[in-house]
Design an enzyme around this catalytic site. Structure first.
Site, mmCIF file in Angstrom:
data_model
loop_
_atom_site.group_PDB
_atom_site.id
_atom_site.type_symbol
_atom_site.label_atom_id
_atom_site.label_comp_id
_atom_site.label_asym_id
_atom_site.label_seq_id
_atom_site.Cartn_x
_atom_site.Cartn_y
_atom_site.Cartn_z
ATOM 1 N N PRO A 191 98.182 42.714 67.770
ATOM 2 C CA PRO A 191 99.693 43.025 66.943
ATOM 3 C C PRO A 191 99.700 43.122 65.579
ATOM 4 O O PRO A 191 99.007 42.312 65.070
ATOM 5 C CB PRO A 191 100.506 41.595 67.705
ATOM 6 N N GLU A 192 100.620 44.006 65.037
ATOM 7 C CA GLU A 192 100.914 43.854 63.580
ATOM 8 C C GLU A 192 101.583 42.652 63.280
ATOM 9 O O GLU A 192 102.031 42.038 63.993
ATOM 10 C CB GLU A 192 101.487 45.190 63.128
ATOM 11 N N ARG A 249 87.829 50.611 64.346
ATOM 12 C CA ARG A 249 89.324 51.152 64.635
ATOM 13 C C ARG A 249 89.499 52.574 64.560
ATOM 14 O O ARG A 249 88.614 52.972 63.795
ATOM 15 C CB ARG A 249 90.216 50.353 63.889
ATOM 16 N N LYS A 253 99.007 36.642 61.096
ATOM 17 C CA LYS A 253 99.124 36.824 62.573
ATOM 18 C C LYS A 253 99.085 35.446 63.721
ATOM 19 O O LYS A 253 98.466 35.499 64.701
ATOM 20 C CB LYS A 253 98.166 37.712 63.043
#
Length: 257
Positions: free
Chosen positions: A2-3, A252, A51
């Site tokens: 998640p961002e 990524r 995060k």
């Protein structure tokens, strides 16, 4: 993964639901924590750092959780059916009014609140820190420019430089600044603008579940290039290209026009 804005919103919702409440049920269904029962503890606060999530209790301890790829916290009214199987629950924190269930939390640790820095002290400035000021911006800039020989896209994802950016914002920041993700940091014409834009985009979405960098919330209109490989660029009409950036577990998919 998640961002940072997703984690920030999770923390905000948990804080609103649990802070000030005494736990009637406090189960930690994790092999290393199964003997701990948090029932009777009062939740003082829920804080986020990049995060990372910290649920703080009145006995001087904090429950640290990290969502990783598939973890999540759900909120329910007591007695409501859970939306995921109970065997996926790793933490159950229930007050008289709300139940917070942490599903598939691979990283879970109970530690003294005074020692939280042990888990997050290595991180760069949190782009969603409510106390963000010029000193935070200066420190992020120092860490960013110190990676001069590294690729921009990789540095944006490096939480030790600044905390909160994931692949979505990495991709969109590069596009909006007209830079390839493979541009070396030393060749970025305005390093401060990179940090400012990353913070602006995260702030824009921090209080809602929808993430948009275009200003639109309609499905398919929320991003400029992220997850739009092969489609037409909204600005110039050419095809958006994709390629992996990074090695091994750090690879990524990058999108660019």
């Amino acid at each position: 993964m998640p961002e940072g804005d997703t984690v920030y919103l999770t923390g905000k919702r948990l804080r609103a639901a649990l802070s000030g409440g005494t736990l009637l049920r406090g189960e930690l269904r994790h092999p290393q924590l199964a003997e701990h029962d948090l029932a009777g503890r009062t939740v003082l606060d829920v804080a986020t750092v990049g995060k990372h999530l910290f649920t703080r209790f009145d006995d001087g301890r904090s429950l640290h959780s990290h969502l990783r790829l598939d973890g999540s916290w759900h909120l329910y009214r007591p007695g409501m059916a859970w939306q995921r199987p109970s065997h996926q629950a790793r933490a159950v924190l229930e007050t008289a009014e709300r139940t917070a269930v942490g599903f598939l939390l691979h990283d879970l640790e109970l530690l003294p609140t005074a020692e939280e820095d042990r888990l997050v002290g290595h991180l760069g400035p949190d782009l969603l820190d409510p106390a963000w000021d010029d000193a935070h911006a200066a420190e992020a800039l120092r860490r960013f420019t110190a990676r001069g020989a590294s690729e921009l896209g990789l540095v944006l994802l490096e939480q030790r430089v600044m905390a909160g950016v994931g692949n979505l914002y990495k991709t969109e920041v590069c596009f909006l600044l007209g830079l390839s993700p493979w541009t070396l940091v030393r060749d970025v014409p305005d390093a401060a603008a990179v940090i400012a834009l990353a913070r602006e985009l995260l702030l824009r979405n921090a209080d809602r579940p929808q993430q948009s960098t275009t200003g639109e919330l309609a499905r398919g209109r929320q991003t400029w290039v992220f997850e739009r490989g092969g489609q037409r660029c909204r600005r110039c009409g050419t095809r958006i290209r994709t390629a992996e950036q990074g090695d091994g577990v750090y690879a990524r998919l990058a999108y660019w026009c």
